[in-house]
Design a protein around this motif. Structure first.
Motif, mmCIF file in Angstrom:
data_model
loop_
_atom_site.group_PDB
_atom_site.id
_atom_site.type_symbol
_atom_site.label_atom_id
_atom_site.label_comp_id
_atom_site.label_asym_id
_atom_site.label_seq_id
_atom_site.Cartn_x
_atom_site.Cartn_y
_atom_site.Cartn_z
ATOM 1 N N LEU A 563 0.799 -1.230 0.000
ATOM 2 C CA LEU A 563 0.000 0.000 0.000
ATOM 3 C C LEU A 563 0.837 1.288 0.000
ATOM 4 C CD1 LEU A 563 -2.951 -1.085 2.318
ATOM 5 C CD2 LEU A 563 -2.825 -1.067 -0.167
ATOM 6 N N ASP A 564 2.168 1.145 0.077
ATOM 7 C CA ASP A 564 3.051 2.329 0.098
ATOM 8 C C ASP A 564 2.745 3.301 -1.041
ATOM 9 O OD1 ASP A 564 4.170 0.924 2.059
ATOM 10 O OD2 ASP A 564 6.198 0.803 1.184
ATOM 11 N N ARG A 565 2.549 2.737 -2.219
ATOM 12 C CA ARG A 565 2.326 3.537 -3.419
ATOM 13 C C ARG A 565 1.096 4.447 -3.291
ATOM 14 N NH1 ARG A 565 0.785 2.240 -9.184
ATOM 15 N NH2 ARG A 565 -0.022 0.207 -8.590
ATOM 16 N N PHE A 566 0.144 4.040 -2.440
ATOM 17 C CA PHE A 566 -1.129 4.762 -2.350
ATOM 18 C C PHE A 566 -1.211 5.650 -1.108
ATOM 19 C CE2 PHE A 566 -1.795 0.397 -4.057
ATOM 20 C CZ PHE A 566 -1.816 0.743 -5.404
ATOM 21 N N LYS A 567 -0.030 5.865 -0.484
ATOM 22 C CA LYS A 567 0.041 6.578 0.784
ATOM 23 C C LYS A 567 -0.732 7.895 0.781
ATOM 24 C CE LYS A 567 4.221 5.941 2.533
ATOM 25 N NZ LYS A 567 5.652 6.328 2.599
ATOM 26 N N GLU A 568 -0.648 8.658 -0.310
ATOM 27 C CA GLU A 568 -1.275 9.985 -0.308
ATOM 28 C C GLU A 568 -2.793 9.924 -0.134
ATOM 29 O OE1 GLU A 568 -0.944 11.970 -4.400
ATOM 30 O OE2 GLU A 568 0.206 10.138 -4.713
ATOM 31 N N ARG A 569 -3.386 8.757 -0.363
ATOM 32 C CA ARG A 569 -4.836 8.624 -0.153
ATOM 33 C C ARG A 569 -5.194 7.714 1.017
ATOM 34 N NH1 ARG A 569 -5.845 12.523 -2.151
ATOM 35 N NH2 ARG A 569 -6.860 12.637 -0.138
ATOM 36 N N VAL A 570 -4.253 6.827 1.398
ATOM 37 C CA VAL A 570 -4.565 5.860 2.468
ATOM 38 C C VAL A 570 -4.202 6.412 3.839
ATOM 39 C CG1 VAL A 570 -4.006 3.566 3.367
ATOM 40 C CG2 VAL A 570 -4.374 3.874 0.922
ATOM 41 N N SER A 571 -3.212 7.312 3.890
ATOM 42 C CA SER A 571 -2.747 7.752 5.210
ATOM 43 C C SER A 571 -3.875 8.459 5.961
ATOM 44 C CB SER A 571 -1.518 8.658 5.083
ATOM 45 O OG SER A 571 -1.893 9.845 4.475
ATOM 46 N N GLY A 572 -3.904 8.191 7.253
ATOM 47 C CA GLY A 572 -4.999 8.716 8.070
ATOM 48 C C GLY A 572 -6.109 7.691 8.252
ATOM 49 N N TYR A 573 -6.103 6.649 7.458
ATOM 50 C CA TYR A 573 -7.118 5.598 7.591
ATOM 51 C C TYR A 573 -6.447 4.320 8.113
ATOM 52 C CZ TYR A 573 -10.212 8.607 4.869
ATOM 53 O OH TYR A 573 -10.983 9.649 4.444
ATOM 54 N N GLY A 576 -10.095 -0.979 6.281
ATOM 55 C CA GLY A 576 -10.954 -0.893 5.108
ATOM 56 C C GLY A 576 -11.967 -2.016 5.153
ATOM 57 N N LYS A 577 -13.194 -1.722 4.665
ATOM 58 C CA LYS A 577 -14.212 -2.774 4.631
ATOM 59 C C LYS A 577 -14.737 -2.895 3.207
ATOM 60 C CE LYS A 577 -18.373 -4.368 6.912
ATOM 61 N NZ LYS A 577 -19.567 -3.946 7.625
ATOM 62 N N GLU A 578 -14.661 -4.127 2.681
ATOM 63 C CA GLU A 578 -15.100 -4.349 1.294
ATOM 64 C C GLU A 578 -16.621 -4.409 1.270
ATOM 65 O OE1 GLU A 578 -15.735 -5.303 -2.607
ATOM 66 O OE2 GLU A 578 -16.280 -6.835 -1.157
ATOM 67 N N THR A 584 -12.710 -7.348 6.006
ATOM 68 C CA THR A 584 -12.016 -6.137 6.465
ATOM 69 C C THR A 584 -10.513 -6.251 6.204
ATOM 70 O OG1 THR A 584 -11.881 -7.023 8.683
ATOM 71 C CG2 THR A 584 -13.679 -5.488 8.245
ATOM 72 N N PHE A 585 -9.888 -5.115 6.016
ATOM 73 C CA PHE A 585 -8.458 -5.054 5.707
ATOM 74 C C PHE A 585 -7.767 -4.126 6.693
ATOM 75 C CE2 PHE A 585 -10.626 -6.017 1.781
ATOM 76 C CZ PHE A 585 -9.874 -7.056 1.261
ATOM 77 N N ASN A 586 -6.590 -4.536 7.129
ATOM 78 C CA ASN A 586 -5.744 -3.668 7.929
ATOM 79 C C ASN A 586 -4.873 -2.877 6.959
ATOM 80 O OD1 ASN A 586 -3.757 -2.525 9.468
ATOM 81 N ND2 ASN A 586 -3.612 -4.275 10.873
ATOM 82 N N LEU A 587 -4.997 -1.569 6.984
ATOM 83 C CA LEU A 587 -4.313 -0.757 5.974
ATOM 84 C C LEU A 587 -2.817 -0.585 6.253
ATOM 85 C CD1 LEU A 587 -7.088 1.911 5.313
ATOM 86 C CD2 LEU A 587 -6.615 -0.154 4.006
ATOM 87 N N ILE A 601 -13.508 -0.847 -1.419
ATOM 88 C CA ILE A 601 -13.146 -0.836 0.003
ATOM 89 C C ILE A 601 -13.410 0.542 0.599
ATOM 90 C CG2 ILE A 601 -11.276 -1.236 1.649
ATOM 91 C CD1 ILE A 601 -9.880 -2.901 -0.588
ATOM 92 N N GLU A 602 -14.328 0.572 1.551
ATOM 93 C CA GLU A 602 -14.596 1.829 2.270
ATOM 94 C C GLU A 602 -13.542 1.975 3.354
ATOM 95 O OE1 GLU A 602 -18.991 3.357 2.813
ATOM 96 O OE2 GLU A 602 -18.870 1.231 3.335
ATOM 97 N N LEU A 603 -12.826 3.089 3.357
ATOM 98 C CA LEU A 603 -11.765 3.270 4.347
ATOM 99 C C LEU A 603 -12.340 3.854 5.637
ATOM 100 C CD1 LEU A 603 -8.809 4.603 2.169
ATOM 101 C CD2 LEU A 603 -9.680 2.268 2.441
ATOM 102 N N LYS A 604 -11.813 3.340 6.761
ATOM 103 C CA LYS A 604 -12.285 3.809 8.084
ATOM 104 C C LYS A 604 -11.094 4.337 8.880
ATOM 105 C CE LYS A 604 -16.177 1.233 7.431
ATOM 106 N NZ LYS A 604 -17.489 1.795 7.143
#
Ligand code: CA
Length: 605
Positions: A563-573, A576-578, A584-587, A601-604
């Protein structure tokens, strides 16, 4: 001419008026002048008088055909609803026609938008709710379900009967192919050869039935989008059989067909020859090409649109063959409608492979020729073709998921890409399931993309059960929905009437689209995508407070994505729940995705 007319008038026993269009109107609209098309035997010689407070006759026009008279009524700002009596007089003969000015039942109109999902129906082929209207004495074609190009009997009542089914799929709006009368000896089922612009085809029902369906949709918080055609009509149209003016349609010494090259409308290098063939050539032998440069026809078409909006209380319009009519007329038509209904939505059919030849028509587009189309929404064929092609290709620099990536990278050309109508197929092109060679996993990927990409998704009836059909054969492309007829062997509207594979598709589509109804990040969020890698494609739909990550694996192997590549959108979450599997996913960890799958995947936090 005049003396002949008056001689005929003396022989007349009565003033014959066959039609007045429109038959009624409304007060409180921006248009303060109404054009009445009056049609009747040598009606042009009749004198016309009215006496109604706030209404005067501003102009009367006679044209080359004496069976027509165009009367223009000017309405005062504060004219009251009521019945305007129009008196026709010819010598001693008199005829009175009541013309009602109604009060508007609805004055604010909010169009469809990206929070909606549109279900597209070919009404003759969806469901037969009333067998009594299958064949009508005064109309040419009756029912013959064995013939793909004949009528099959579907109707408005059939749609009414299936509103629960449609709504349970997560759909929030209906676009129905034209319901207006097509009294043609052949091919009348498709609806695009109109023979009466003001009347629902009796084989579908009545104007009142269309109104009832619209009201029932509104009671369910669903919207109604009407399909209108300005380019052509049927050759059996009553005014084609007795043309008001020769230039009401484009006429040629020999049959001249359109070259269907939409590009000529925008192309700075196009020849006049090609442009004229495109715009003035006929769409088909049985569809005369209307000349919108005739001012009376132009007004007729504009008024017809306002009439249907007001009569039905519509939520939007789909314009057929949008680039084919004279383009300045289309611009004027669109501006007139949007000025009257500023929160309305109109989608123009622009069947074009190229983004720039599509974006040309969208409102506020920067076109070097200065053309302003005023059109809020366009049909996103370039994206449709990209998805259909890309999903069946292996990954490459410009192939596979990169097809979709590049289609979206051109969104800079659209002034409002989130208002584009997006789709996997429709009533004119090969069905999505056919392009996916019946592969259920690929179809589910398509459904997930359709539900989560920017724009307003449209589902063609039967896509949810993987119906097959080729664009080369319209009769079978628009096949009957199984169970729409009581004699059908099975009823695919019900879970028990569907195969296991069909249920898998229906359940997937309805789960995703039902979730979508409340997915604010999908309705209003931005889109950020990442360059496809190894047959996988990742994008996010996000607002300041919400984020949905959509991961597609379009290969035959399971993939694991760091998930490193997607950091700019994943960080702070954190999690995730599909949406479909509810996995569920641990980000903080990587995501493993099976072959041929999309995860929404809805990020929480
Ligand atoms: Ca019927």
């Amino acid at each position: 001419m005049l003396s002949l007319l008056s001689a005929n008038a003396q022989k007349k026993k009565q003033i014959d008026i066959k039609r007045i269009e429109p038959a009624f109107w409304w007060t409180g609209l921006q248009q303060k002048e109404i054009q009445l098309l009056v049609y009747g035997t040598e009606i042009s010689g009749a004198n016309v008088e009215i006496n109604y407070p706030g209404v005067v006759i501003s102009k009367i026009e006679q044209v080359e055909n004496p069976n027509y008279q165009f009367i223009y009524l000017k309405l005062d700002e504060n004219v009251k609803p009521g019945v305007v009596t129009i008196n026709f007089k010819e010598g001693k003969l008199k005829k009175t026609i009541p013309f009602e000015l109604k009060s508007r039942s609805k004055t604010t109109y909010k169009g469809f938008n990206a929070s909606d999902a549109i279900y597209l129906i070919t009404p003759d082929r969806f469901a037969n709710g009333n067998t009594a209207n299958d064949s009508i004495k005064s109309l040419y074609q009756g029912v013959n379900r064995n013939k793909p190009f004949s009528r099959h009997g579907g109707d408005i009542q059939g749609i009414i009967n299936q509103l629960d089914y449609i709504q349970n799929l997560g759909m929030t709006a209906l676009w129905i192919n034209p319901l207006t009368e097509n009294n043609q000896p052949e091919f009348s089922y498709h609806g695009y050869a109109i023979t009466d612009f003001y009347k629902v085809d009796a084989r579908f029902g009545s104007n009142e039935d269309f109104k009832k369906l619209t009201d029932l949709c509104h009671q369910r918080n669903m919207k109604m989008i009407i399909d209108l055609v300005f380019n052509h009509c049927g050759n059996e149209h009553w005014f084609i059989k007795d043309l008001p003016e020769k230039n009401w349609i484009h006429q040629f010494d020999t049959f001249t067909q359109s070259n269907y090259r939409l590009a000529t409308t925008a192309d700075p290098h196009a020849s006049q020859f090609d442009k004229e063939k495109m715009e003035k050539g006929w769409f088909d032998r049985h569809m005369p090409d209307l000349n919108q440069e005739n001012p009376r026809l132009a007004t007729y078409l504009i008024q017809n649109t306002i009439w249907w909006i007001e009569y039905l209380g519509l939520d939007g319009i789909r314009v057929d063959t949008h680039p084919y009519p004279e383009k300045n007329f289309m611009s004027r038509w669109t501006k007139t409608i949007m000025d009257q209904y500023p929160d309305f939505n109109i989608v123009g059919e622009v069947w074009e492979e190229h983004v720039l030849l599509t974006s040309y028509y969208q409102t506020n587009a920067t076109n070097t020729d200065g053309y302003q189309g005023y059109l809020p929404s366009i049909t996103d064929f370039p994206l449709c073709f990209a998805i259909n092609t890309g999903l069946m290709q292996n990954d490459g620099w410009a192939e596979g998921m990169a097809k979709i990536y590049y289609a979206l990278a051109q969104d800079f050309a659209y002034t409002q890409p989130n208002n584009n109508v997006i789709f996997l197929d429709n009533h004119d092109i090969t069905r999505f399931a056919t392009n996916m060679k019946g592969d259920i996993a690929k179809q589910k990927i398509g459904f997930a993309l359709l539900a989560t990409l920017r724009g307003i998704p449209q589902v063609y009836y039967g896509m949810e059960i993987g119906m097959l059909g080729s664009g080369d054969n319209h009769g079978t492309l628009r096949a009957d929905f199984p169970g729409g007829w009581k004699e059908d062997k099975r009823n695919a509207f019900a879970q028990t009437g569907r195969t296991q594979e069909e249920n898998e598709l229906v359940n997937y589509l309805s789960k995703v689209f039902t979730w979508r109804k409340n997915a604010n990040a999908i309705h209003n969020g931005k889109l950020m995508h990442f360059v496809p890698e190894n047959g996988t494609y990742v994008y996010f739909r996000y607002t300041d407070t919400e984020s949905v990550m959509v991961v597609t694996n379009n290969t035959t192997q399971e993939k694991t994505l760091a998930l490193d590549r997607f950091k700019e959108r994943v960080s702070g979450y954190q999690l995730g729940k599909e949406v479909v599997s509810e996995k569920t996913f641990n980000l903080n960890q990587s995501i493993t995705i099976p072959a041929n799958t999309t995860y929404i995947i809805e990020l929480k936090k």
